[in-house]
Design a protein around this motif. Structure first.
Motif, PDB file in Angstrom:
ATOM      1  N   VAL A   1       0.843  -1.202   0.000  1.00  0.00           N
ATOM      2  CA  VAL A   1       0.000   0.000   0.000  1.00  0.00           C
ATOM      3  C   VAL A   1       0.874   1.246   0.000  1.00  0.00           C
ATOM      4  CG1 VAL A   1      -1.640   1.357   1.369  1.00  0.00           C
ATOM      5  CG2 VAL A   1      -2.021  -1.102   1.042  1.00  0.00           C
ATOM      6  N   LEU A   2       1.889   1.278   0.852  1.00  0.00           N
ATOM      7  CA  LEU A   2       2.753   2.467   0.926  1.00  0.00           C
ATOM      8  C   LEU A   2       3.574   2.660  -0.350  1.00  0.00           C
ATOM      9  CD1 LEU A   2       3.928   2.278   4.634  1.00  0.00           C
ATOM     10  CD2 LEU A   2       2.318   3.932   3.618  1.00  0.00           C
ATOM     11  N   ALA A   3       3.825   1.581  -1.080  1.00  0.00           N
ATOM     12  CA  ALA A   3       4.540   1.710  -2.357  1.00  0.00           C
ATOM     13  C   ALA A   3       3.692   2.454  -3.377  1.00  0.00           C
ATOM     14  CB  ALA A   3       4.913   0.326  -2.888  1.00  0.00           C
ATOM     15  N   VAL A   4       2.378   2.384  -3.216  1.00  0.00           N
ATOM     16  CA  VAL A   4       1.465   3.008  -4.176  1.00  0.00           C
ATOM     17  C   VAL A   4       0.865   4.303  -3.625  1.00  0.00           C
ATOM     18  CG1 VAL A   4      -0.663   2.652  -5.500  1.00  0.00           C
ATOM     19  CG2 VAL A   4       0.916   0.758  -5.171  1.00  0.00           C
ATOM     20  N   VAL A   5       0.583   4.336  -2.313  1.00  0.00           N
ATOM     21  CA  VAL A   5      -0.067   5.495  -1.689  1.00  0.00           C
ATOM     22  C   VAL A   5       0.756   5.913  -0.469  1.00  0.00           C
ATOM     23  CG1 VAL A   5      -2.252   6.422  -0.804  1.00  0.00           C
ATOM     24  CG2 VAL A   5      -2.295   4.471  -2.363  1.00  0.00           C
ATOM     25  N   PRO A   6       1.821   6.674  -0.665  1.00  0.00           N
ATOM     26  CA  PRO A   6       2.657   7.082   0.471  1.00  0.00           C
ATOM     27  C   PRO A   6       1.987   8.171   1.305  1.00  0.00           C
ATOM     28  CG  PRO A   6       3.474   8.043  -1.570  1.00  0.00           C
ATOM     29  CD  PRO A   6       2.335   7.142  -1.947  1.00  0.00           C
ATOM     30  N   GLY A   7       2.424   8.259   2.552  1.00  0.00           N
ATOM     31  CA  GLY A   7       1.984   9.357   3.403  1.00  0.00           C
ATOM     32  C   GLY A   7       0.638   9.149   4.076  1.00  0.00           C
ATOM     33  N   LEU A   8       0.231   7.907   4.257  1.00  0.00           N
ATOM     34  CA  LEU A   8      -1.039   7.633   4.921  1.00  0.00           C
ATOM     35  C   LEU A   8      -0.871   7.684   6.441  1.00  0.00           C
ATOM     36  CD1 LEU A   8      -2.228   4.581   2.787  1.00  0.00           C
ATOM     37  CD2 LEU A   8      -3.095   6.924   2.675  1.00  0.00           C
ATOM     38  N   THR A   9      -1.959   7.957   7.131  1.00  0.00           N
ATOM     39  CA  THR A   9      -1.971   7.839   8.585  1.00  0.00           C
ATOM     40  C   THR A   9      -2.186   6.375   8.931  1.00  0.00           C
ATOM     41  OG1 THR A   9      -4.355   8.099   8.811  1.00  0.00           O
ATOM     42  CG2 THR A   9      -3.019  10.137   8.801  1.00  0.00           C
ATOM     43  N   ILE A  10      -2.008   6.026  10.192  1.00  0.00           N
ATOM     44  CA  ILE A  10      -2.205   4.637  10.593  1.00  0.00           C
ATOM     45  C   ILE A  10      -3.646   4.196  10.358  1.00  0.00           C
ATOM     46  CG2 ILE A  10      -2.616   5.203  13.012  1.00  0.00           C
ATOM     47  CD1 ILE A  10      -1.151   2.547  13.691  1.00  0.00           C
ATOM     48  N   ASN A  11      -4.609   5.068  10.599  1.00  0.00           N
ATOM     49  CA  ASN A  11      -6.013   4.705  10.353  1.00  0.00           C
ATOM     50  C   ASN A  11      -6.265   4.454   8.872  1.00  0.00           C
ATOM     51  OD1 ASN A  11      -6.647   4.955  13.069  1.00  0.00           O
ATOM     52  ND2 ASN A  11      -7.350   7.061  12.862  1.00  0.00           N
ATOM     53  N   GLU A  12      -5.769   5.331   8.030  1.00  0.00           N
ATOM     54  CA  GLU A  12      -5.935   5.166   6.581  1.00  0.00           C
ATOM     55  C   GLU A  12      -5.237   3.895   6.102  1.00  0.00           C
ATOM     56  OE1 GLU A  12      -6.053   9.938   5.436  1.00  0.00           O
ATOM     57  OE2 GLU A  12      -4.122   8.881   5.575  1.00  0.00           O
ATOM     58  N   LEU A  13      -4.039   3.674   6.614  1.00  0.00           N
ATOM     59  CA  LEU A  13      -3.269   2.500   6.223  1.00  0.00           C
ATOM     60  C   LEU A  13      -3.975   1.213   6.648  1.00  0.00           C
ATOM     61  CD1 LEU A  13      -0.720   1.473   4.873  1.00  0.00           C
ATOM     62  CD2 LEU A  13       0.509   1.893   7.001  1.00  0.00           C
ATOM     63  N   SER A  14      -4.602   1.221   7.807  1.00  0.00           N
ATOM     64  CA  SER A  14      -5.357   0.050   8.271  1.00  0.00           C
ATOM     65  C   SER A  14      -6.488  -0.284   7.309  1.00  0.00           C
ATOM     66  CB  SER A  14      -5.932   0.300   9.666  1.00  0.00           C
ATOM     67  OG  SER A  14      -4.910   0.420  10.609  1.00  0.00           O
ATOM     68  N   VAL A  15      -7.176   0.740   6.810  1.00  0.00           N
ATOM     69  CA  VAL A  15      -8.279   0.519   5.867  1.00  0.00           C
ATOM     70  C   VAL A  15      -7.739  -0.028   4.547  1.00  0.00           C
ATOM     71  CG1 VAL A  15     -10.086   1.661   4.497  1.00  0.00           C
ATOM     72  CG2 VAL A  15      -9.813   2.213   6.926  1.00  0.00           C
ATOM     73  N   TYR A  16      -6.739   0.618   3.995  1.00  0.00           N
ATOM     74  CA  TYR A  16      -6.174   0.193   2.707  1.00  0.00           C
ATOM     75  C   TYR A  16      -5.591  -1.219   2.786  1.00  0.00           C
ATOM     76  CZ  TYR A  16      -6.338   4.612   0.077  1.00  0.00           C
ATOM     77  OH  TYR A  16      -6.737   5.720  -0.629  1.00  0.00           O
ATOM     78  N   ALA A  17      -4.933  -1.543   3.899  1.00  0.00           N
ATOM     79  CA  ALA A  17      -4.270  -2.842   4.038  1.00  0.00           C
ATOM     80  C   ALA A  17      -5.211  -3.915   4.595  1.00  0.00           C
ATOM     81  CB  ALA A  17      -3.041  -2.707   4.932  1.00  0.00           C
ATOM     82  N   VAL A  18      -6.439  -3.540   4.883  1.00  0.00           N
ATOM     83  CA  VAL A  18      -7.452  -4.461   5.401  1.00  0.00           C
ATOM     84  C   VAL A  18      -6.896  -5.184   6.633  1.00  0.00           C
ATOM     85  CG1 VAL A  18      -9.179  -6.202   4.785  1.00  0.00           C
ATOM     86  CG2 VAL A  18      -8.169  -4.804   2.985  1.00  0.00           C
ATOM     87  N   THR A  19      -6.481  -4.387   7.601  1.00  0.00           N
ATOM     88  CA  THR A  19      -5.856  -4.887   8.815  1.00  0.00           C
ATOM     89  C   THR A  19      -6.402  -4.123  10.010  1.00  0.00           C
ATOM     90  OG1 THR A  19      -3.843  -5.313   7.537  1.00  0.00           O
ATOM     91  CG2 THR A  19      -3.601  -5.290   9.908  1.00  0.00           C
ATOM     92  N   GLU A  20      -6.652  -4.823  11.114  1.00  0.00           N
ATOM     93  CA  GLU A  20      -7.084  -4.155  12.341  1.00  0.00           C
ATOM     94  C   GLU A  20      -6.040  -3.122  12.750  1.00  0.00           C
ATOM     95  OE1 GLU A  20      -9.852  -4.745  14.267  1.00  0.00           O
ATOM     96  OE2 GLU A  20     -10.628  -6.227  12.866  1.00  0.00           O
ATOM     97  N   GLN A  21      -6.499  -2.026  13.360  1.00  0.00           N
ATOM     98  CA  GLN A  21      -5.555  -0.978  13.740  1.00  0.00           C
ATOM     99  C   GLN A  21      -4.517  -1.479  14.737  1.00  0.00           C
ATOM    100  OE1 GLN A  21      -7.180   2.726  15.123  1.00  0.00           O
ATOM    101  NE2 GLN A  21      -5.192   3.674  15.205  1.00  0.00           N
ATOM    102  N   SER A  22      -4.917  -2.346  15.664  1.00  0.00           N
ATOM    103  CA  SER A  22      -3.957  -2.872  16.641  1.00  0.00           C
ATOM    104  C   SER A  22      -2.874  -3.703  15.936  1.00  0.00           C
ATOM    105  CB  SER A  22      -4.672  -3.706  17.706  1.00  0.00           C
ATOM    106  OG  SER A  22      -5.376  -4.776  17.102  1.00  0.00           O
ATOM    107  N   THR A  23      -3.269  -4.499  14.956  1.00  0.00           N
ATOM    108  CA  THR A  23      -2.298  -5.273  14.173  1.00  0.00           C
ATOM    109  C   THR A  23      -1.404  -4.331  13.381  1.00  0.00           C
ATOM    110  OG1 THR A  23      -3.832  -7.119  14.004  1.00  0.00           O
ATOM    111  CG2 THR A  23      -2.051  -7.043  12.376  1.00  0.00           C
ATOM    112  N   MET A  24      -2.001  -3.272  12.824  1.00  0.00           N
ATOM    113  CA  MET A  24      -1.219  -2.312  12.054  1.00  0.00           C
ATOM    114  C   MET A  24      -0.200  -1.610  12.938  1.00  0.00           C
ATOM    115  SD  MET A  24      -0.348  -1.031   9.226  1.00  0.00           S
ATOM    116  CE  MET A  24      -1.556  -1.798   8.174  1.00  0.00           C
TER     117      MET A  24
END
Length: 157
Positions: free
Chosen positions: A55-78
């Motif tokens: 995800v970061l290779a394609v969409v850099p500069g995300l917040t942890i919440n945004e990254l959790s959504v894009y990576a389909v991962t719980e925030q605690s796991t992220m």
């Protein structure tokens, strides 16, 4: 037009698992991820780490919440994943230019190189997934998935 959708009173048993799109999507992604895990393990990556790097290779500069959504991962796991990736020097966090309290996450050069090592395995799985499916059909399928994603995103919190 949704006339061909199952009737609201039709049960899952009557519809059948192989006619229930959410089941098929979960089953496909479960198989894709399971097949990929061996390749990732050889690279020292987990599925969560691979998704984060991708995800970061394609969409850099995300917040942890945004990254959790894009990576389909719980925030605690992220959070744990990012700590591990940061300790390994694969990602860095930086304050947002407009609001230093907000932390954005970026790949480092080492993180980009690690993603580049994982990409061939990801791409091989992608090619297997679409083997025997003509390009036009694949493009139509992906367009349909994008529409479905827009529909379900309307209901995100």
């Amino acid at each position: 037009m949704q006339d061909d959708l199952p009737k609201p009173d039709e049960t899952l048993g009557e519809m059948g698992l192989y006619s229930f799109a959410p089941y098929l999507m979960n089953r496909i992604m479960g198989r894709y991820n399971a097949d990929l895990q061996g390749d990732l393990r050889a690279l020292g990556l987990s599925t969560a780490k691979m998704r984060t790097l991708a995800v970061l290779a394609v969409v850099p500069g995300l917040t942890i919440n945004e990254l959790s959504v894009y990576a389909v991962t719980e925030q605690s796991t992220m959070s744990r994943t990012l700590e591990s990736l940061e300790q390994a020097g694969l990602v860095r966090r930086a304050g947002r230019a407009t609001d230093g309290r907000v932390r954005e996450i970026y790949l480092t050069e080492a993180g980009r190189a690690e993603f580049d090592r994982a990409w061939p395995a990801m791409y091989a799985g992608y090619r297997r997934m679409f083997a025997g499916i003509p390009g036009e059909e694949r493009r139509a399928f992906v367009a349909t998935l994008q529409k479905i994603l827009r529909n379900v995103r309307r209901h995100e919190i």
